[in-house]
Design a protein around this motif. Sequence first.
Motif, PDB file in Angstrom:
ATOM      1  N   GLU A 165       0.835  -1.049  -0.121  1.00 21.81           N
ATOM      2  CA  GLU A 165      -0.107   0.068   0.083  1.00 21.81           C
ATOM      3  C   GLU A 165       0.827   1.108  -0.074  1.00 21.81           C
ATOM      4  N   TYR A 166       2.156   1.117   0.361  1.00 21.95           N
ATOM      5  CA  TYR A 166       2.828   2.268   0.583  1.00 21.95           C
ATOM      6  C   TYR A 166       3.863   2.541  -0.840  1.00 21.95           C
ATOM      7  N   ASP A 167       4.207   3.554  -1.257  1.00 19.04           N
ATOM      8  CA  ASP A 167       4.915   3.813  -2.436  1.00 19.04           C
ATOM      9  C   ASP A 167       6.137   2.972  -2.578  1.00 19.04           C
TER      10      ASP A 167
END
Length: 177
Positions: free
Chosen positions: A161-163
């Motif tokens: 979900e994080y870059d």
Amino acid sequence: DRVILRRAKDISELASAEEITIWKVADTTLTHRFIWAPELHYIAGRWYVFYAGSEDKENNWAFDCHVLVCDSNENSYSDALDLEGATRQIELPKRKAKKEEDDFSFTGFSLDMTYFENGERSYVIWAQHSPEKISCLYLGEVNREEPWKLISLPMLLTEPEYDWEKVRYAVNEGPAV
């Protein structure tokens, strides 16, 4: 194309320690090449090695989780790593098994399996393709006496979900407990 063990009194000596091959691809047709992420575990009086291996000679990414079982029941450091005799006790790999109603676990791409216990219950966490993501982490309960068999349906634990989890590919892998 093989699973090896090494031992050393200090981590700085590990790179030059003698390698002992405990299993190689030629011993079975279940996995063909590209052995990834082997882990050694002592569970319910037996040594196990969890690993991922490709099963399709034409598809390098067709990984699935497998388990090697050493038929030794001694929990000593020397028994686990003095494998001259123990390698003869390694059974053929067991493919991870799932509940009959589970049509998802260990299908097409799964790897990086690890094992842990919490009280009287035993679990595995592994990385696997999901319909939308390249790789997510899933958790399932296993029977301690047969830790290659799921006794629960899988539960999604994490998804990218994080870059920084989405650079080139959306991936969560390498679980550790």
